[in-house]
Scaffold this active site. Structure first.
Site, PDB file in Angstrom:
ATOM      1  N   TYR A 122      25.868   2.600 -45.995  1.00 47.22           N
ATOM      2  CA  TYR A 122      26.230   1.421 -44.088  1.00 47.22           C
ATOM      3  C   TYR A 122      27.603   1.067 -44.850  1.00 47.22           C
ATOM      4  O   TYR A 122      27.582  -0.051 -45.875  1.00 47.22           O
ATOM      5  CB  TYR A 122      25.256   1.144 -43.662  1.00 47.22           C
ATOM      6  N   GLU A 126      32.793  -0.122 -38.406  1.00 48.25           N
ATOM      7  CA  GLU A 126      31.743   0.647 -38.599  1.00 48.25           C
ATOM      8  C   GLU A 126      32.136   2.125 -38.821  1.00 48.25           C
ATOM      9  O   GLU A 126      32.377   3.242 -38.554  1.00 48.25           O
ATOM     10  CB  GLU A 126      30.812   0.756 -38.537  1.00 48.25           C
TER      11      GLU A 126
END
Lengths: 292, 387
Positions: free
Chosen positions: B109, B197
């Protein structure tokens, strides 16, 4: 007494020759000691002019040097607002109040970085300004709803602050100073800074804290209140009915990643000994109960 | 402003962030030629809607043949996709992104967002790719690294290396990962993003570091200097009412309740919604007409609000500061005459020139219910819907 500004404050208007700057400078001059307080205007390229008896300068530094003013208020359009703050900070003013709405966030990150080594206090951007009732008004709030007194008011929102002040005044409760810190995610003064100043101000008897969803400023403020001996604080948090992920008008008013809900803020503030009402029409009555 | 995944990836590629090769498709014919164009023997069919959680809703399919690609596309395209973020009615899928499949060694991530408290952009990294970052932060905070970025230096080599290492990127690929993260930060900063993101960022069996998924949102206040991003706006993803409101310069958000609200200022607008709820009913919308509402804006506000058939009464709550109450009152009267609504309208005016404002309302002959305070207004509107 009061915080930040009083009858002796001398003010420069940045962006005074624009429509908004002119309109509000006129209104501010018409309030209490405004005629003596607003001593200079700044618009690059328009130095040397005079508007309604106020001299206009090309730079803040020049205006400060010529008039002795220590505070500025900014009405310049959003693309140039951060640069206007930078200029006021470079001129080492004590206080800069930025009314402009819609300043890009990255501009404010850069400006706040530059301010790290500076003593200048910034209020805003995207705020109604600051008023010490019956002494001086710097900003766009309607002056006549205010009354001199002992309640310090700090809020992120404009019209909601007017609502609170109006409730107080109609109950005969005056205000020491009212500070609109603005609804943007990256700004100058926070709730906590203002509460600390009110706490040290001998004329302020109790504090009203108006918050809204988004961020954790209200919680940070609450935790400080819990750890320190503080005057009574009444609070209201707007946005209990706001859905997550939606921007509620203000750029900063958004519940993101489950954080910044009204419920959480209210519960933290209550744990910290702050008196919270969930009724925005009941803030004045709450304050009345705290000071009697 | 939100953009689609394929648009975010276009922006990222232009900033030298690696992404899988892909083609945007609007029809099955286009899907067929995309599969041929991309080649290989594995593809991913991805629904392009703004809402997140597309995978959970069945909007992301890995396929191994052209026939499977077509059948997946047929399932998804032009159909509503329901995800945890769309609401039960879902969102119609109008575009697909067909991408080449990649061999994944690890999923990571990487996220960039503005940290309000620190007043800086923060890089968040976790070896737990593919999971919701809020869940990682809550359940295993030790697996989340946050690095605040100095705007004067940007994301430094050292910080990028520390982040990549923390996320478990093998030493041999650290240089590549550092380049990836720095390019990602630059894409964020130069385009005035408010969120970027990459979940997941993957290390492939070919030794590449690429953005398998990408989500970006942008600061509305900075769009004026990014026309290439403004053109990515997709009106299909916005409700008709919200588009109409934004064209009139109003801030409007539709909600589930039965009381329409028209207020000046965002804080007071939220407070008005809150007091309606406190008195036992639900607001139908958030609507901020701003500080200097014109008659045209008040008309637009009523038009948008009343298109929502759930609305059984309207509460107008105006605290006129700079905006004078007599001007607002004239706007209201003009708007209501023009629109002619059946539902009860409760008006609370306060502030500059309020007496003249109230007189204008009283002499208009319109069947308005006036209220003296915010409390009075809330009680009256609740009473009006209860009959």
């Amino acid at each position: 007494m009061s915080i930040l500004i009083n009858r002796h404050t001398r003010v420069i208007t940045q962006g005074m020759t624009g429509k908004t700057g002119l309109f509000h400078t006129e209104n501010c001059r018409a309030y209490a000691n405004g005629e003596a307080a607003f001593v200079a205007g700044v618009t690059p390229g328009k130095g040397g002019q005079e508007i309604d008896g106020i001299p206009v300068f090309d730079t803040v530094a020049e205006a400060k040097q010529e008039t002795g003013a220590t505070v500025s208020v900014i009405y310049v359009p959003p693309p140039f607002a951060a640069a206007a703050i930078d200029e006021a900070v470079a001129a080492e003013l004590d206080l800069v109040i930025c009314i402009t709405e819609g300043v890009p966030v990255t501009d404010m990150i850069r400006t706040r970085r530059k301010m790290e080594s500076s003593k200048t206090i910034l209020i805003g951007p995207n705020c109604p300004g600051v008023i010490t009732p019956e002494e001086i008004k710097i900003g766009i709030m309607p002056g006549y709803i205010h009354k001199k007194g002992s309640i310090g008011v700090v809020s992120r929102s404009g019209t909601l602050t007017y609502e609170v002040v109006d409730q107080l005044t109609k109950l005969g409760i005056g205000q020491s100073t009212c500070v609109g810190i603005g609804g943007d995610p990256v700004n100058g003064t926070k709730h906590l800074d203002t509460v600390k100043w009110f706490n040290e101000d001998p004329e302020t008897e109790a504090i009203v804290l108006c918050g809204e969803i988004g961020g954790t400023d209200e919680e940070d403020c609450g935790r400080w209140i819990a750890e320190n001996s503080v005057k009574p604080v009444a609070a209201f948090i707007a946005g209990a009915t706001a859905p997550p992920g939606k921007r509620m008008g203000h750029a900063g008013a958004i519940i993101a990643g489950g954080k910044g809900t009204a419920e959480e803020k209210i519960s933290v503030l209550r744990e910290c000994g702050v008196h919270v009402t969930e009724n925005p029409a009941g803030i004045g009555e709450l304050v009345k109960s705290l000071i009697n | 402003m939100k953009v689609h995944e394929f648009q975010a990836k276009e922006i990222l590629r232009n900033c030298a962030v690696e992404t899988p090769r892909g083609v945007v498709c609007h029809s099955l014919d286009e899907v067929e030629s995309a599969v041929t164009e991309l080649g290989g023997n594995i593809w991913v069919v991805k629904a392009q809607i703004h809402a997140g959680g597309r995978g959970k809703g069945g909007g992301v399919r890995v396929v191994h043949s052209e026939a499977d690609a077509l059948s997946a596309a047929k399932d998804i395209l032009h159909q509503p996709l329901v995800t945890p973020q769309t609401g039960p009615e879902g969102q119609i899928v109008r575009k697909l992104l067909i991408e080449e499949g990649v061999g994944i060694l690890s999923e990571i991530y990487a996220g960039l967002v503005v940290d309000r408290a620190e007043q800086r952009v923060v890089l968040m990294m976790s070896p737990q790719g593919g999971m919701e970052i809020e869940e990682v932060a809550a359940a295993t905070p030790e697996k989340l690294l946050k690095i605040h970025i100095d705007p004067d230096t940007g994301l430094t080599d050292d910080d990028a290396r520390r982040a990549a290492s923390f996320a478990g990127i093998p030493d041999a690929l650290l240089d590549k990962a550092v380049g990836f993260l720095q390019a990602l930060y630059q894409a964020f900063w130069d385009n005035d993003a408010s969120l970027a993101e990459i979940n997941p960022l993957v290390v492939t069996d070919q030794g590449d570091v690429i953005a398998l998924d990408a989500k970006m949102t942008f600061d509305d206040s900075a769009l004026y200097r990014h026309p290439h991003i403004t053109k990515y706006r997709d009106l299909d993803e916005e409700s008709a009412a919200e588009i109409e409101a934004s064209e009139a310069g109003l801030s409007y958000i539709s909600l589930d309740g039965n009381i329409g609200c028209l207020v000046n200022g965002a804080g007071l607008a939220m407070a008005t919604m809150d007091i309606i709820k406190l008195y036992g009913e639900e607001p139908a919308n958030f609507l901020d007409v701003g500080g200097g509402a014109t008659t045209e804006q008040v008309i637009a506000a009523f038009t948008v609000m009343l298109k929502n058939k759930q609305v059984q009464a309207v509460l107008v709550n105006i605290f006129g500061g700079i905006m004078r109450c007599d001007v607002i009152a004239e706007g209201l009267v003009t708007a209501l005459r023009q629109i002619g609504t059946e539902v009860p309208v409760i008006v609370r005016l306060e502030g500059t020139n309020v007496e003249r404002g109230r007189t204008i309302l009283q002499e208009s002959g319109l069947t308005l219910i006036t209220a003296g305070t915010m409390d009075d207004a809330a009680r009256k509107v609740v009473q009006a819907v209860r009959g």
